[in-house]
Structure formats: structure tokens, C-alpha cells
Design a protein around this motif. Sequence first.
Motif, PDB file in Angstrom:
ATOM      1  N   TYR A  21       0.838  -1.209   0.000  1.00 43.69           N
ATOM      2  CA  TYR A  21       0.000   0.000   0.000  1.00 43.69           C
ATOM      3  C   TYR A  21       0.871   1.256   0.000  1.00 43.69           C
ATOM      4  N   LEU A  24       2.660   1.636  -3.421  1.00 39.49           N
ATOM      5  CA  LEU A  24       1.704   2.037  -4.458  1.00 39.49           C
ATOM      6  C   LEU A  24       1.252   3.484  -4.249  1.00 39.49           C
ATOM      7  N   ALA A  25       1.144   3.911  -3.000  1.00 42.14           N
ATOM      8  CA  ALA A  25       0.798   5.305  -2.714  1.00 42.14           C
ATOM      9  C   ALA A  25       1.887   6.230  -3.245  1.00 42.14           C
ATOM     10  N   LYS A  28       1.433   6.414  -6.916  1.00 42.55           N
ATOM     11  CA  LYS A  28       0.225   7.178  -7.223  1.00 42.55           C
ATOM     12  C   LYS A  28       0.429   8.663  -6.929  1.00 42.55           C
ATOM     13  N   ARG A  31      -2.283   8.594  -1.047  1.00 46.11           N
ATOM     14  CA  ARG A  31      -2.733   7.318  -0.471  1.00 46.11           C
ATOM     15  C   ARG A  31      -3.781   6.641  -1.348  1.00 46.11           C
ATOM     16  N   LEU A  32      -3.766   5.309  -1.285  1.00 47.33           N
ATOM     17  CA  LEU A  32      -4.788   4.550  -1.995  1.00 47.33           C
ATOM     18  C   LEU A  32      -6.125   4.739  -1.283  1.00 47.33           C
ATOM     19  N   THR A  33      -7.188   4.741  -2.050  1.00 45.78           N
ATOM     20  CA  THR A  33      -8.521   4.826  -1.458  1.00 45.78           C
ATOM     21  C   THR A  33      -8.909   3.451  -0.920  1.00 45.78           C
ATOM     22  N   GLU A  36      -9.693   1.195  -3.823  1.00 45.96           N
ATOM     23  CA  GLU A  36      -8.501   0.720  -4.540  1.00 45.96           C
ATOM     24  C   GLU A  36      -7.846  -0.425  -3.770  1.00 45.96           C
ATOM     25  N   LYS A  37      -7.737  -0.284  -2.454  1.00 45.13           N
ATOM     26  CA  LYS A  37      -7.161  -1.356  -1.633  1.00 45.13           C
ATOM     27  C   LYS A  37      -8.008  -2.617  -1.736  1.00 45.13           C
ATOM     28  N   SER A  70      -6.624   2.800 -12.189  1.00 40.67           N
ATOM     29  CA  SER A  70      -5.911   2.985 -10.927  1.00 40.67           C
ATOM     30  C   SER A  70      -4.882   1.887 -10.682  1.00 40.67           C
ATOM     31  N   ILE A  71      -5.292   0.777 -10.135  1.00 44.90           N
ATOM     32  CA  ILE A  71      -4.372  -0.262  -9.675  1.00 44.90           C
ATOM     33  C   ILE A  71      -3.405  -0.704 -10.771  1.00 44.90           C
ATOM     34  N   TYR A  74      -0.777   1.998 -11.282  1.00 41.91           N
ATOM     35  CA  TYR A  74       0.153   2.151 -10.160  1.00 41.91           C
ATOM     36  C   TYR A  74       1.123   0.976 -10.082  1.00 41.91           C
TER      37      TYR A  74
END
Length: 162
Positions: A21, A24-25, A28, A31-33, A36-37, A70-71, A74
Motif C-alpha cells: 500500500y 503504491l501510494a 500514485k 494514499r490509496l482509497t 482501490e485497496k 488505478s491499480i 500504479y
Amino acid sequence: MASTDQQFSQAAQHWDLETLYADLASAKGKRLTPVEKLHLRGLLCSYSPSEIAEQLGKNVNGVETDLCASIYRYVKSLVNKCNEKVENWRNIAEWLEEAGYKTQSSATVDANQLLPEKSIVNITKINIEQNQLVIDINLRIPTAQDAEQLVQDLNFKNGIDT
């Protein structure tokens, strides 16, 4: 409905989610939402985008669009595969495993299941020596009388006086 942290929670058993996380943040830029997580954990649990959508009661096209926007982006940035196409949703887990985010599975076995009844295990000393944990163990395993005779016979053949 379960909270988003609980859904696809089995991913935490095999993946270093906190590090993933955070990394990936960084890729990005923020922070991931929670969504997204959640989608990422679904992929890491080997669910396809359509299975993730089904589990979450969402539209399949919406989940696939979210993943692509998104994912997938990233992860590609994180593992330096920006110029590669995500041919299959399974690529994401494969790339992250290659990058070292999958934890090593460790099998745990209860020692009592391995030892015969009436076995005795005593830890006699625990030390730290040269950055190593050293544990001295005294293990007594009962044997059949035939086994004791076998050891005596072997010792006799090898010239060892018992």
C-alpha cells in the motif's frame, strides 16, 4: 455488508499489504482509497475483475474501468513495466510477486503431533551468540525395547562398548 477492510482479508496471509500500500501510494502520489485497496486485495486473492464485482455487488464494467484507471497503472509504475500491457489481470499478482511483495509461506506443525507419546522436551539454555539465537534442547523420545536392542547390536558390531 462487511467493512471494506474485512473483504478479501485473506490477501494479508500471503502478501505484505502495508508495504505494498505504501509503495503504491508513492507511485500514485497519494494514499490509496479504500476501494482501490479492496480491488487490489481481490486481485491478490486470485479473483478476476468479474468475480470481484460479483463479490461486491458492483457492475463488472465499473470494476474493470476502476482497475485500469488505478491499480493497473500504479502497479506498472511500481514494478517498472510502464510500457507493458496488462494482458491478463493475473499479471498484477505475478509482477508483484516477482517484486517481492508476496510473503514466504511457512508451514507450522505442532511438535506434539510429530513426537510419540511420553516424549520429553526440555529447553536447557537460550543464548544470543554472534547475532544468532542458540537454543539447547534435551529431547527424550521413548523407543521400543527392540529399538534399544538394535542400538546395542549396532554398537557391538562397531566395537563400541556400552
